[in-house]
Design a protein around this motif. Structure first.
Motif, PDB file in Angstrom:
ATOM      1  N   MET A 268       0.808  -1.220   0.000  1.00 50.64           N
ATOM      2  CA  MET A 268       0.000   0.000   0.000  1.00 50.64           C
ATOM      3  C   MET A 268       0.844   1.275   0.000  1.00 50.64           C
ATOM      4  O   MET A 268       0.319   2.361  -0.275  1.00 50.64           O
ATOM      5  CB  MET A 268      -0.936   0.003   1.211  1.00 50.64           C
ATOM      6  CG  MET A 268      -1.957  -1.128   1.212  1.00 50.64           C
ATOM      7  SD  MET A 268      -2.980  -1.182  -0.281  1.00 50.64           S
ATOM      8  CE  MET A 268      -3.929   0.322  -0.112  1.00 50.64           C
ATOM      9  N   VAL A 269       2.146   1.165   0.277  1.00 54.27           N
ATOM     10  CA  VAL A 269       3.017   2.345   0.281  1.00 54.27           C
ATOM     11  C   VAL A 269       3.040   3.000  -1.100  1.00 54.27           C
ATOM     12  O   VAL A 269       3.194   4.218  -1.217  1.00 54.27           O
ATOM     13  CB  VAL A 269       4.444   1.958   0.729  1.00 54.27           C
ATOM     14  CG1 VAL A 269       5.400   3.138   0.609  1.00 54.27           C
ATOM     15  CG2 VAL A 269       4.429   1.459   2.171  1.00 54.27           C
ATOM     16  N   ARG A 270       2.863   2.211  -2.157  1.00 50.95           N
ATOM     17  CA  ARG A 270       2.888   2.747  -3.520  1.00 50.95           C
ATOM     18  C   ARG A 270       1.778   3.762  -3.763  1.00 50.95           C
ATOM     19  O   ARG A 270       1.835   4.540  -4.723  1.00 50.95           O
ATOM     20  CB  ARG A 270       2.806   1.597  -4.541  1.00 50.95           C
ATOM     21  CG  ARG A 270       1.455   0.898  -4.587  1.00 50.95           C
ATOM     22  CD  ARG A 270       1.526  -0.425  -5.311  1.00 50.95           C
ATOM     23  NE  ARG A 270       2.095  -0.319  -6.628  1.00 50.95           N
ATOM     24  CZ  ARG A 270       1.397  -0.030  -7.729  1.00 50.95           C
ATOM     25  NH1 ARG A 270       0.105   0.225  -7.634  1.00 50.95           N
ATOM     26  NH2 ARG A 270       1.985   0.031  -8.893  1.00 50.95           N
ATOM     27  N   HIS A 271       0.764   3.786  -2.899  1.00 50.99           N
ATOM     28  CA  HIS A 271      -0.344   4.724  -3.062  1.00 50.99           C
ATOM     29  C   HIS A 271      -0.107   6.053  -2.355  1.00 50.99           C
ATOM     30  O   HIS A 271      -1.015   6.873  -2.255  1.00 50.99           O
ATOM     31  CB  HIS A 271      -1.646   4.086  -2.565  1.00 50.99           C
ATOM     32  CG  HIS A 271      -2.028   2.841  -3.301  1.00 50.99           C
ATOM     33  ND1 HIS A 271      -1.823   1.583  -2.791  1.00 50.99           N
ATOM     34  CD2 HIS A 271      -2.568   2.664  -4.532  1.00 50.99           C
ATOM     35  CE1 HIS A 271      -2.242   0.683  -3.654  1.00 50.99           C
ATOM     36  NE2 HIS A 271      -2.688   1.299  -4.725  1.00 50.99           N
ATOM     37  N   PHE A 272       1.127   6.262  -1.862  1.00 48.68           N
ATOM     38  CA  PHE A 272       1.462   7.564  -1.283  1.00 48.68           C
ATOM     39  C   PHE A 272       1.474   8.653  -2.354  1.00 48.68           C
ATOM     40  O   PHE A 272       1.341   9.837  -2.041  1.00 48.68           O
ATOM     41  CB  PHE A 272       2.834   7.515  -0.603  1.00 48.68           C
ATOM     42  CG  PHE A 272       2.791   6.979   0.808  1.00 48.68           C
ATOM     43  CD1 PHE A 272       1.618   6.918   1.521  1.00 48.68           C
ATOM     44  CD2 PHE A 272       3.954   6.552   1.424  1.00 48.68           C
ATOM     45  CE1 PHE A 272       1.587   6.435   2.822  1.00 48.68           C
ATOM     46  CE2 PHE A 272       3.940   6.069   2.723  1.00 48.68           C
ATOM     47  CZ  PHE A 272       2.757   6.010   3.425  1.00 48.68           C
ATOM     48  N   ILE A 273       1.688   8.275  -3.606  1.00 48.73           N
ATOM     49  CA  ILE A 273       1.718   9.250  -4.703  1.00 48.73           C
ATOM     50  C   ILE A 273       0.751   8.817  -5.798  1.00 48.73           C
ATOM     51  O   ILE A 273       0.238   7.699  -5.787  1.00 48.73           O
ATOM     52  CB  ILE A 273       3.138   9.406  -5.291  1.00 48.73           C
ATOM     53  CG1 ILE A 273       3.598   8.105  -5.956  1.00 48.73           C
ATOM     54  CG2 ILE A 273       4.123   9.850  -4.222  1.00 48.73           C
ATOM     55  CD1 ILE A 273       4.903   8.243  -6.704  1.00 48.73           C
ATOM     56  N   LYS A 274       0.524   9.706  -6.754  1.00 47.80           N
ATOM     57  CA  LYS A 274      -0.389   9.387  -7.853  1.00 47.80           C
ATOM     58  C   LYS A 274       0.218   8.302  -8.749  1.00 47.80           C
ATOM     59  O   LYS A 274       1.432   8.251  -8.944  1.00 47.80           O
ATOM     60  CB  LYS A 274      -0.649  10.635  -8.706  1.00 47.80           C
ATOM     61  CG  LYS A 274      -1.457  11.716  -8.017  1.00 47.80           C
ATOM     62  CD  LYS A 274      -1.644  12.904  -8.937  1.00 47.80           C
ATOM     63  CE  LYS A 274      -2.406  14.022  -8.235  1.00 47.80           C
ATOM     64  NZ  LYS A 274      -2.553  15.207  -9.123  1.00 47.80           N
ATOM     65  N   PRO A 275      -0.634   7.450  -9.309  1.00 49.88           N
ATOM     66  CA  PRO A 275      -0.138   6.459 -10.270  1.00 49.88           C
ATOM     67  C   PRO A 275       0.269   7.140 -11.572  1.00 49.88           C
ATOM     68  O   PRO A 275      -0.140   8.272 -11.834  1.00 49.88           O
ATOM     69  CB  PRO A 275      -1.350   5.540 -10.472  1.00 49.88           C
ATOM     70  CG  PRO A 275      -2.530   6.414 -10.179  1.00 49.88           C
ATOM     71  CD  PRO A 275      -2.088   7.353  -9.100  1.00 49.88           C
ATOM     72  N   GLY A 276       1.069   6.448 -12.377  1.00 49.06           N
ATOM     73  CA  GLY A 276       1.579   7.060 -13.606  1.00 49.06           C
ATOM     74  C   GLY A 276       1.279   6.241 -14.846  1.00 49.06           C
ATOM     75  O   GLY A 276       0.947   5.058 -14.783  1.00 49.06           O
ATOM     76  N   ILE A 277       1.411   6.897 -15.998  1.00 47.91           N
ATOM     77  CA  ILE A 277       1.268   6.210 -17.284  1.00 47.91           C
ATOM     78  C   ILE A 277       2.450   5.273 -17.484  1.00 47.91           C
ATOM     79  O   ILE A 277       2.312   4.167 -18.007  1.00 47.91           O
ATOM     80  CB  ILE A 277       1.183   7.233 -18.432  1.00 47.91           C
ATOM     81  CG1 ILE A 277      -0.076   8.094 -18.276  1.00 47.91           C
ATOM     82  CG2 ILE A 277       1.169   6.535 -19.787  1.00 47.91           C
ATOM     83  CD1 ILE A 277      -0.210   9.182 -19.315  1.00 47.91           C
ATOM     84  N   THR A 278       3.620   5.729 -17.080  1.00 47.05           N
ATOM     85  CA  THR A 278       4.816   4.885 -17.091  1.00 47.05           C
ATOM     86  C   THR A 278       5.514   5.043 -15.753  1.00 47.05           C
ATOM     87  O   THR A 278       5.180   5.931 -14.964  1.00 47.05           O
ATOM     88  CB  THR A 278       5.760   5.275 -18.239  1.00 47.05           C
ATOM     89  OG1 THR A 278       6.862   4.353 -18.279  1.00 47.05           O
ATOM     90  CG2 THR A 278       6.309   6.685 -18.058  1.00 47.05           C
TER      91      THR A 278
END
Length: 334
Positions: A268-278
């Motif tokens: 869930m740490v990956r959701h600290f920032i916005k997701p990206g196209i790449t």
């Protein structure tokens, strides 16, 4: 500008819910200074033992574990070095799963948690358990400005004429909409509708099952779009709107998030920032079909590395490598 920034920070601090764990000289100093406690969004503290302070005291550690799960807590500051290591590990584990940022007072004795980021808050030294450049408002502004400019360029000069051509080819081969929208997990695990050019025939498993090699659901034009990553271009609209970034961890299907958040501690740490196209994981070869939990673990490690090491130059590098991969072709793109 200084006045506006001060007002903005005051407004933001009101929406932040920060709690302290432990009672010592640091907590006494912070809680006795309204300017500091308000700017940090501090709502109170939890302790090992009961406290007679009715003003800021919230409860004991048992209540803390309940509140970490059931209430909205944005930040926790570990102040008490009397808490045993096992309890600290449990607190940090839940915090990661709930996307709660954690800070440690420097004299805290359990320093085995990747502690490598020292911040000063109103003269108080605080160690953050994970370096995070995009937690800085100025860096957020830089990244958002770049996202708006880059996505505007793509929408105006590429999507404006390419969309009608791709739409016609999609319609000629199969029935259904031109665009495929799917709920994905975004910033702070908030779901959003991720846009893509439809590359598959209409099917019931589209929102649950990832594309596999030689997937019979993929159309001929869809296969071309996926291999060249052209199917991802509509996501620049997501970037312009603000629920995605040009560069960041790839947004996963909601079902994937539910599954891997239970398996991988730091997922869930990956959701600290916005997701990206790449993203860094994609240009480093961690893309495409997930065969084992280890594949996802390797991908998450790269996503977290990106969060810890973000810079505008790194974003430029990832975009460049993405273009190179598209030109030379990626075996994992299918």
């Amino acid at each position: 500008m200084f006045t506006l920034r001060k007002r903005l920070r005051k407004r933001i601090s009101k929406s932040i819910n920060t709690v302290l764990i432990g009672k010592n000289n640091f907590t006494d100093f912070i809680l006795s200074n309204p300017e500091i406690s308000e700017s940090m969004g501090i709502k109170g503290y939890y302790t090992i033992d009961e406290s007679e302070d009715e003003h800021y005291y919230i409860g004991n550690l048992d209540l803390l574990f309940d509140d970490l799960i059931s209430k909205k807590i944005d930040n926790i500051v570990l102040c008490d070095d009397g808490i045993d290591e096992k309890t600290c590990n449990e607190i940090l584990l839940i915090a990661n799963k709930k996307m709660i940022r954690t800070y440690l007072i420097p004299d805290f004795k359990h320093l085995s948690y990747n502690v490598n980021s020292l911040n000063m808050q109103h003269g108080i030294p605080i160690i953050k358990s994970m370096p995070e450049p995009l937690d800085n408002y100025e860096n957020q502004l830089i990244k958002r400005t770049f996202d708006i400019l880059f996505s505007s360029f793509v929408i105006i000069f590429i999507l404006s004429w390419l969309t009608p051509i791709i739409a016609l080819l999609i319609k000629l081969e199969s029935r259904g909409p031109v665009f495929f929208t799917q709920e994905r997990s975004g910033l702070k695990n908030q779901t959003f509708h991720c846009l893509k050019f439809r590359s598959m025939r209409l099917n019931r498993e589209a929102h649950r099952k990832m594309a596999t090699k030689n997937d019979e659901r993929v159309t001929k034009i869809g296969s071309f779009l996926r291999k060249t990553s052209l199917d991802e271009l509509p996501q620049f609209i997501n970037v312009f709107i603000g629920n995605m970034s040009v560069v960041g961890p790839r947004p996963h299907m909601v079902e994937q998030t539910k599954k891997y958040s239970k398996i991988l501690d730091q997922y869930m740490v990956r959701h600290f920032i916005k997701p990206g196209i790449t993203g860094w994981a994609q240009v480093m070869g961690a893309r495409g079909e997930i065969y084992t939990d280890e594949d996802m673990h390797n991908r998450i490690e790269k996503d977290i590395w990106y969060i810890q090491n973000w810079s505008l130059f790194l974003d430029f590098k990832i975009i460049f490598l993405t273009v190179v991969n598209v030109i030379k072709g990626d075996k994992q793109a299918y």
